[in-house]
Design a protein around this motif. Sequence first.
Motif: not given
Ligand code: HEM
Length: 400
Positions: A79-80, A87, A91, A142, A242, A246, A292, A294, A345, A348-349, A351
């Motif tokens: 989905i990212l 998406h 999602r 996870i 993900a 992070t 990020q 685009r 973030g 729509i994306h 986190c």
């Molecule tokens: C400190 C920890 C984390 C940070 C800093 C972080 C940061 C981000 C950011 C910045 C995005 C947006 C990316 C974009 O706009 O292209 C994102 C999306 C996402 N994150 Fe995290 N994340 C963290 C932890 C996690 C964890 C623990 C999971 C899942 C178990 C996770 C799953 C996801 C998923 C699935 C997306 C995609 C959402 C979408 O595209 O709709 N993240 N994250």
Amino acid sequence: MNDIYYDPFDFEIDANPYPVWKRMRDDAPLYRNEKYDFWALTRFADVKAALHDWRTYSSARGSVLEVIKSGVEIPRGNILFEDPPAHDLHRGLLARVFSPRRMAAIEPEARAYCARSLDPLVGKGGFDFIADLGSQMPMRVIGMLLGIPEQDQEAIRDQIDAGMNLDAGEMPDAEGQRARHGRGAGSFGVDAYADYIAWRRENPADDLITELINARFVDESGVERNLADDELIAYIGLLSAAGNETTTRLIGWLGYLLDKYPEQRQLLVENPQLVASAVEEALRFEAPSPVQARYVMQDVEHYGTRVPEGSVMLLINGAASRDEREYADADRFDIRREANHLSLGYGIHFCLGNALARIEGRVALEEVLKRWPEWQVDHNNAKMARTSTVRGWESLPAFI
Ligand code: HEM
């Protein structure tokens, strides 16, 4: 017009990007890099608006500079790397299994994983925020969510880490792209994930993958069906990457920042209820995922300059989170600040794992402080990770 230089592959810049990001915000709020052919936005208001505007700034070709440039095929289900409608559909399914019930169950488990890592280190004179905690607990959480057997979890994490590392301060080629930030299929290998899914089909359990295997949904073409294996593989690859890297970096930054600002750590020891806001401030101050990328879908203008369709735009949320236009005294680390940030973030994306990341950060910090109210980072042996997507420590040893 100016001599500002920024790229996400330069290790020296990555070690401390804040001076150049400030110059970009002040003097080149629309920045152009000729060498790698990208544009960048750094001011809070610009980054926020662009993250929201998925019609102009698409993720469908990837959200990492080198992935977009390489033109690799994006697996469906990641989905990212998708725009609506795919998406939103994918999602929505994933959000269904990130249920309140599962999230509530995580906190005690995460605490138990911390105890398992930290208890043997009490009285040993030191520990490593990454090796002993940051790369352990998130991986176990996870793994538990996905139902991946414990003996396989470390292999998955290590292969993802290896897939993300940059060799030199250069843009990696297309071959190295698939695993970055789980933004490919994940470097554990499609075969291993496929075997795992086949095994889970035969051995259903109370985990996210079993739920996803059984989920029925109506797809983009109006057909009701289950997820196909390639979609399930993309989900596992995305979540295992993900959800690991992070959060590992966040835990490292907490260890680093609270040592650098001991008066803030003392404040926490005296006011443990501030732990959650300390995690927020660490996210703002040192974004673990600061850039990020685009793909620009239509001509767009910023500060009087036209950015043509087909360009790559970097939205530098790590720079936005230090924007003086948004935050008073932006370069001051203040755990009482309670400010919004773009480090998880926006739009729509936003986190999907945000609740999980926040629980993990808070629990890790509480468990460290419970055992050691003070520590000193061993700077001679600390090492930054070298990736273009996730910024932070690869090892962060501390004396106690
Ligand atoms: C400190 C920890 C984390 C940070 C800093 C972080 C940061 C981000 C950011 C910045 C995005 C947006 C990316 C974009 O706009 O292209 C994102 C999306 C996402 N994150 Fe995290 N994340 C963290 C932890 C996690 C964890 C623990 C999971 C899942 C178990 C996770 C799953 C996801 C998923 C699935 C997306 C995609 C959402 C979408 O595209 O709709 N993240 N994250």
